[in-house]
Every structure is written in C-alpha cells, then in structure tokens.
Motif scaffolding. Structure first.
Motif, short mmCIF file in Angstrom:
data_model
loop_
_atom_site.label_atom_id
_atom_site.label_comp_id
_atom_site.label_asym_id
_atom_site.label_seq_id
_atom_site.Cartn_x
_atom_site.Cartn_y
_atom_site.Cartn_z
N ASP A 1 0.83 -1.21 0.00
CA ASP A 1 0.00 0.00 0.00
C ASP A 1 0.86 1.25 0.00
O ASP A 1 0.61 2.20 -0.76
N LEU B 1 -2.20 -11.15 -7.87
CA LEU B 1 -2.54 -10.25 -6.76
C LEU B 1 -1.96 -8.86 -7.01
O LEU B 1 -2.65 -7.84 -6.82
N THR C 1 -3.72 -6.95 -9.95
CA THR C 1 -5.06 -6.51 -9.55
C THR C 1 -4.98 -5.30 -8.62
O THR C 1 -5.69 -4.30 -8.79
N LYS C 2 -4.10 -5.40 -7.62
CA LYS C 2 -3.96 -4.31 -6.64
C LYS C 2 -3.50 -3.02 -7.31
O LYS C 2 -4.06 -1.93 -7.07
N GLU D 1 -6.22 -1.46 -9.58
CA GLU D 1 -7.28 -0.79 -8.80
C GLU D 1 -6.84 0.61 -8.38
O GLU D 1 -7.67 1.50 -8.20
N SER E 1 -6.17 -10.32 -0.74
CA SER E 1 -5.12 -9.51 -0.13
C SER E 1 -3.79 -9.91 -0.75
O SER E 1 -3.52 -11.10 -0.93
N VAL E 2 -2.96 -8.91 -1.08
CA VAL E 2 -1.65 -9.21 -1.68
C VAL E 2 -0.82 -10.09 -0.74
O VAL E 2 -0.04 -10.94 -1.18
#
Length: 757
Positions: free
Chosen positions: A330, A361, A364-365, A368, A450-451
């Motif tokens: 993050d 993962l 996708t994260k 987004e 979740s990553v």
C-alpha cells in the motif's frame, strides 16, 4: 500437453513462463500435466517431473482463492473465431530491453516497426556512451515514423554478490559448516570453509541483518545456506543446506529480511541524475528491489533537489522483487505511478512456484490504484535462441493480459538474443490475440483478496497433490535404473508413445513399471499413445529446395519412386491418408509445412492427386517435413494399419493399460474405430482402457460434443493444435476445452512444451 517445461530439455530448472503456464492449467481445471521430450529424451527427466509436481502442488494450495475464468454461456467454438491481425487495435504495450542485439542505428527503427512501444535502458549496462548515443536515435526514429514510443530507465539497485575466489570454484557439500563474512582485506577470498563478500554499504547491511535461522540463497537459489551462529555484525557461521560448486561473484538473495540500506546506491543516484536531465524527458524510472515507500521517496528527493517540474517528472515504477514489498504494497503504491512485477529476483526470493499467484494479486492491486503495470522476466526466454516462442510462453503472455497487465517486457530476448525483432513480434501478436477474447474471460480473484496471501508458506507435502504428472518414456528415462527414480520423483502416469514402438522396448519397459510401482507401494498408471495418420512431404531429388514467396509450385502425390521434391514441385508419398489430404484440398486451402514455418495456398486443383500452389511463406524445404491442413476435415480413418496393430498390442497387456490416446481425433467416429477393435477382441468392460482423444485439429472443436460422448479422458495436445489453430489461439482454446471436458466428468491432460526449455 506440449511445451509445458520445454526449457528443461536442456536446463535443470523451469522458466518463470513455464511455471506460470503449469499453474494456470491447474487453475483452469486440468487433471494432469504432461512431459514429452523433457522426460523422454532431455537431460533432466527427474528434475522435470519434480518441477511439474512442485508447481502444480503449489497451484492447488491456492486454488480456493481463484475463481473460474469462463462465463456460464461459453462455447468451445468461440476458440475458432478469426485470428486478430490488426496491430493498430493492440492496447498492451511491448517493452524491449536495449542491448548489443538491438541498439544499433540500423536496429532501432526495425524494433519500432516490429511493435516496440517502450524501450528499456538498463542502467546496469550504462557505460561507454551507449545511452548518450541511443536515446536520441529512439526519439529521432519514433518521430520520423509517426509512432508514440516511450523510454524507461531502470536503475540497477543494490547488488549482493559473493566475492572473488582464492583458486578453483569451491564445492559446498550439504551439512558442512562454513564461515560467511565481509572481507577483512583484499586477500580474504572465497576458499574451502569460508565464503566472503566485499565490504560495500549494502553488503555490510545484509550480513548485519542476518540472524540465526536466516536463509541465504546463492546463484539464483541453486545453492542455499542457513545461519547457525552470528559471531558479529560482519561474521556468520552457516550450514550448507543445498550445495553446489561456488564460483566468484555469484548473486546472494536473503528473502527473510528487509535489508536496512538505502534503495539507491551511489551509482543509482548518478544514473538517476543523468536520466532526469534527458531531453525530451524520459517517461519512466524503475527503482529496483523496492521494499517500502521510503525507497521511492529517495528518487522523489532527487527530483526535488534538481527542481524537476511536475510536468517533466517521469512515472516512478517500483520493481517488486522482495517479499517485503508485498507486505508494504500500500505504501509503495501510494508513491508510484507504475509498477513492475519483476519475476526474476521475485522468483528467487519468494520461490518460483509462488510467483504466478503473486503476479495476479499485484496486477489486480496496482490496477485498482490506477497504476500502469509491466509484467517482466522470462516471458519468451526460449527466443534468445529460437525464432518462435513455446506454447508455455504464449500461454504465460496471454494469461498476464487476462490478469490485467498493461505491458509485457523482453529482457535478454531483445537485448542480447539472436531474434530481437521476432521476439517483439511474438509478444505483440500474442497479447493482441489475448485482448480479442478478453471480454469472454472473467477476473480471477475474489473481491476480498489480499496481496499478503502470496506470502503463505510454500506447500511442500506432495501427498496432498491431486494433479497428475504424465511422463513420456524414452531413452532418457526408460532404463531399469531410471524407472523407479521417475516414480520416486513424482510420475503418476507413464506415456508409451507408439511412434517409437520398436525393438521390444515396450515389452521390456511395461513389466518394469508395474514391478517397481508395486514394490514402492505407488499407484502408477500407463497411457498408450497411438501415432495416428502422418502427413509429410516426400524425399528430395538433391539439396533442400528454396521456396520463395509468390512462386507457383506443383504439389502432388508421387507418380513413382523417382517423383521426388525438386525446384517447382513438392510431392508426398501415396499413402491412404496422404491421398485423402490432397483429394480434400480445394482452391484457397492452406497447407502448412514444418510446423507452419512454411505456408502454401492452393491456386488450382488439377485432379484428386495434383494441385498448383502459391508460396505464401517461404523457406528451405527439406525431406520428410510435416504437413498440416487446418482448413479441412481429412476424410480418412483415424487409425492407420500401424495404429490398429499398436492398439491390439496395448489391449493385450497384463495388467490392462489404463488409457489409450487417439491422435488427430476430428469427430466421434474416430473414437468408434478404437471401440470397434475392443469389441472385436472381446475386451470385457472392466479391462477396457479409458479412451482419450488428442485434440489437435480445429474440426475437433466444432465436433467436441460427439467426441466427448465417446471418451473418458481428453488431452489438450498443444503441439499440432498450435500449428493448425495458430499458437496464439491455443491458450483460450485450452480454457474452453478443459472446462467443457470437466463438466462432462472427463479426466483432462494438458500437454506439450510445458517445461520444454
């Protein structure tokens, strides 16, 4: 089946693309993955079995976190949609690394014309004024050609390597205790009992960060040591966990710790300052081995210090190569405008079998969050040496597109390989075709992903594995010594390839399989693979014949033994099957020669045995090369005289063989021929093998319901299917076929070029 771990014919470990292909096959629903030449004739048959077993086991361990790919109203015939050929529709970018193979003034415009969208300037190799020469050339030719071409500067990042040798390479033997420390002086080199690293800031931080139990991986994980004692901040004692021959300057990875050093070295700062002064401004700068947000702040601080205005600042692109980055993702994303899934070091640190799930993962994260995502490393690695990609590599590229990547990258393939232009074209064509069916593919991850799920422990208990490994037997694997080793490595099904049934090998091998499986208490099955009709050009009158685009040739059945291939004429021997092939051709029919390397098209049909053809894609034609005709259903029996003889042999084996494959199945009747043989021989139902059609012809996709109705298993045979359907249409067809066959309760084998390299 086919080219799943093709690299392992020559290498002891699979590529990232091959592991991704294996795991995506499991997530698609396959029951088995097959080794062909890797097990039958390659250098590393045992390692190939272990690699497939480990990859599919890890894929199974996260299968509950992966959603199905296809919508409920799918149809297998969707795989027959026309190939997408208009590159102007392509949205996925191709990133090409520049190097000696591609950065000459002659090559730059050719690389752009081939489809390069972003050139990567690898600062590990910034020397001798090459960047200063190349960067203006890129901008010049892109402008002249009216192409939007961007550039990416890739900072080297901290390097961790063992030092120099005192003499010869040092053998590390499992269980030995070695010293491992920072060099005390220039004479403190690697020798028996001691491994050293030079005293750089980064390498001091690495050794200081180690604790008892820390794992250090050497030479991309080929060797492994574990800390048993910490003597000081610069000295350790380590136990050799996985040994080997240690050479000088080999890389060191430490996946267990976040190394407490700056992300940018002195060299990186100098390189970043150079990149930030380029005119026009460079579009991206990559930060290698990013572990946390602060690593990216270091680059931002340089831009602030140089007063780079916001409209001239490149997009910051962290390379995700350390497990710690997944925990801190993050914060990393908050400082970034792009992200690279750098599967090389990530595969070493995380373990290659955990990378494909982590890739999904991370993509996708990042998507987004609105980031531009690049997927990199070993995407078409085989093209360093070969002009076409393997089936596994195409599947990997296309699955990356379906995962949502914005770009796919070429490393050594474009920088130093033999076929840089072909590599660009191959990636561009594969991603274009993937985009054309993307609306038919569903996302793979659940909303609550979740990553950090990528950091789950590796699954190491092979007893939990449900996906079977099928190993083709041949000279590399069918000796009495090798059979039990192949079983111990993880082979569940041995394939007996009837193309090579001769000299009593099957008669010798089959009892050995049954004997050792029983002695070892393992359930091991056997699969007999019938050869099927063979379509090949004939013999040569002399030297290989050059086929030149646009030329008109005769193409016909040999009139006699002297009617051989020569300039202006191509012939085939007069077998039942080959007569049927030529008879079935019409004006406009395409014939592919030598796995599609050459292509001819019928311009005139003179008789049932004689055609005129135009050379569409030329080459040097040699004797006995294969011929494929994707446009027609060839009106001949599926089983040749040889197949009938081989089937009769297989059906008499004791104990009964479990599977028989029918090659080039086009329709239900092709399987009925094998059923008729079983009926004629009065084979009781409890001794009948499972019938397994090999899906290799486009016609089989149209007739799939009838084929499935006669079958108990099905093989997605990606070799000839890739020739007939086009290699870039196979990954989507594979998903459709697996789903369809599983819904009908069939046992599904995915085959060909899985770990071919």
């Amino acid at each position: 089946a086919t080219q799943m771990v093709e690299s392992m014919i020559e290498n002891p470990v699979p590529t990232r693309a091959e592991v991704a292909d294996l795991q995506n096959a499991v997530w698609d629903g396959t029951d088995a993955v097959m080794l062909s030449g890797e097990a039958a004739s390659g250098k590393y048959p045992l390692e190939s079995v272990r690699a497939e077993a480990a990859a599919v086991l890890e894929a199974e361990s996260v299968k509950d976190l992966i959603m199905p790919r296809l919508f409920d109203d799918y149809s297998v015939s969707e795989a027959l949609k026309p190939r997408e050929m208009d590159d102007s529709k392509r949205r996925t970018k191709v990133v090409a690394s520049l190097g000696p193979a591609s950065w000459s003034e002659e090559m730059i415009p050719k690389m752009i014309a081939a489809g390069t969208d972003i050139f990567r300037l690898n600062c590990s190799h910034r020397r001798g004024g090459d960047f200063e020469r190349v960067y203006p050339l890129i901008r010049k030719y892109a402008a002249e050609m009216g192409k939007k071409v961007e550039c990416l500067g890739d900072l080297q990042g901290p390097k961790f390597r063992v030092g120099e040798l005192a003499g010869d390479p040092v053998m590390l033997t499992n269980g030995e205790i070695f010293e491992f420390g920072i060099c005390k002086d220039d004479s403190d080199t690697i020798r028996p009992g001691r491994i050293t690293m030079k005293p750089t800031i980064e390498q001091n931080a690495l050794v200081k960060g180690c604790q008892v139990g820390t794992t250090l991986l050497i030479e991309d994980g080929l060797m492994e040591v574990k800390v048993t004692e910490k003597l000081s901040d610069t000295e350790l004692k380590v136990e050799i966990v996985r040994g080997g021959k240690l050479k000088a300057r080999k890389g060191v990875n430490v996946p267990d710790i976040e190394i407490a050093c700056a992300a940018l070295t002195e060299k990186d700062i100098e390189d970043a300052e150079y990149l930030l002064q380029l005119e026009p401004p460079i579009e991206y700068i990559c930060v290698s081995f990013a572990q946390k947000a602060q690593d990216l702040q270091e680059l931002i601080d340089i831009m602030d210090r140089l007063n780079i205005p916001s409209d001239r600042r490149p997009k910051i692109c962290p390379k995700i190569e350390k497990p710690q980055a997944l925990t801190n993702i993050d914060g990393i994303i908050a400082k970034s405008e792009a992200l690279m899934v750098a599967r090389g070091d990530l595969g070493v640190e995380l373990g290659v079998n955990r990378v494909p799930f982590a890739q999904k993962l991370l993509i996708t994260k990042a998507k987004e969050a609105g980031l531009f995502v690049i997927t990199a490393t070993q995407m078409v690695e085989s093209m360093i040496e070969n002009p076409v990609p393997t089936r596994a590599e195409v599947a990997d590229l296309q699955n990356a597109v379906w995962d949502g990547t914005d770009a796919v990258m070429l490393s050594g393939e474009a920088a130093s390989g033999k076929y840089p232009l072909e590599s660009v074209r191959a990636e561009a064509a594969a991603v274009l075709e993937a985009e054309s069916v993307k609306d038919l593919i569903m996302p793979r991850l659940f909303d609550d992903y979740s990553v950090s799920e990528a950091l789950k422990p590796r699954e190491m208990d092979d007893s939990k594995r449900r996906t079977k490994v099928v190993a083709s037997l041949g000279p590399a694997s069918w000796s009495e010594e090798m059979i039990p080793k192949m079983i111990a490595a993880g082979t569940d099904i041995f394939r007996l390839n009837c193309s090579h049934r001769r000299g009593g090998d099957f008669e010798r091998v089959y009892p050995l399989i049954r004997k050792y499986a029983a002695e070892m208490g393992k359930k091991v099955e056997c699969l007999g693979d019938l050869q099927g009709p063979k379509f090949r050009v004939g013999e040569l009158a002399g030297d290989p014949v050059m086929l030149t685009n646009g030329e008109i040739f005769e193409f016909g059945i040999c009139k006699d033994d002297s009617d051989t291939i020569r300039p202006g004429r191509i012939t085939m021997k007069p077998t039942i099957e080959q007569n049927a092939l030529v008879k079935g051709c019409q004006v406009g029919t395409t014939l592919l020669i030598e796995d599609g390397l050459m292509e001819v098209k019928v311009t005139e049909k003179l008789s049932d045995t004689e055609l005129k053809v135009e050379i569409v894609r030329g080459g040097k034609l040699k004797a006995r090369k294969g011929v494929n005709v994707p446009d027609i259903e060839i009106a001949c029996a599926a089983l040749t005289e040889k197949d009938i003889e081989d089937a009769e042999y297989l059906l008499q084996l004791e104990p009964p063989i479990e599977y028989i494959c029918v090659s080039f199945a086009q329709k239900a009747q092709d399987l009925q021929e094998l059923i008729d043989i079983m009926d004629r021989l009065n084979i009781p139902s409890d001794r009948r093998p499972k019938i397994c059609p090999k899906i290799e012809k486009p016609q089989a996709l149209t007739n799939i319901d009838g084929i499935i109705a006669k079958s108990e298993a099905l093989m997605v045979a990606r070799g000839d299917l890739g020739v007939e359907l086009g290699v870039n249409r196979v990954p989507f067809a594979q998903k459709l076929l697996i789903t369809k066959a599983k819904e009908a309760g069939l046992f599904v084998i995915t085959a060909t070029q899985m770990v071919e390299s």
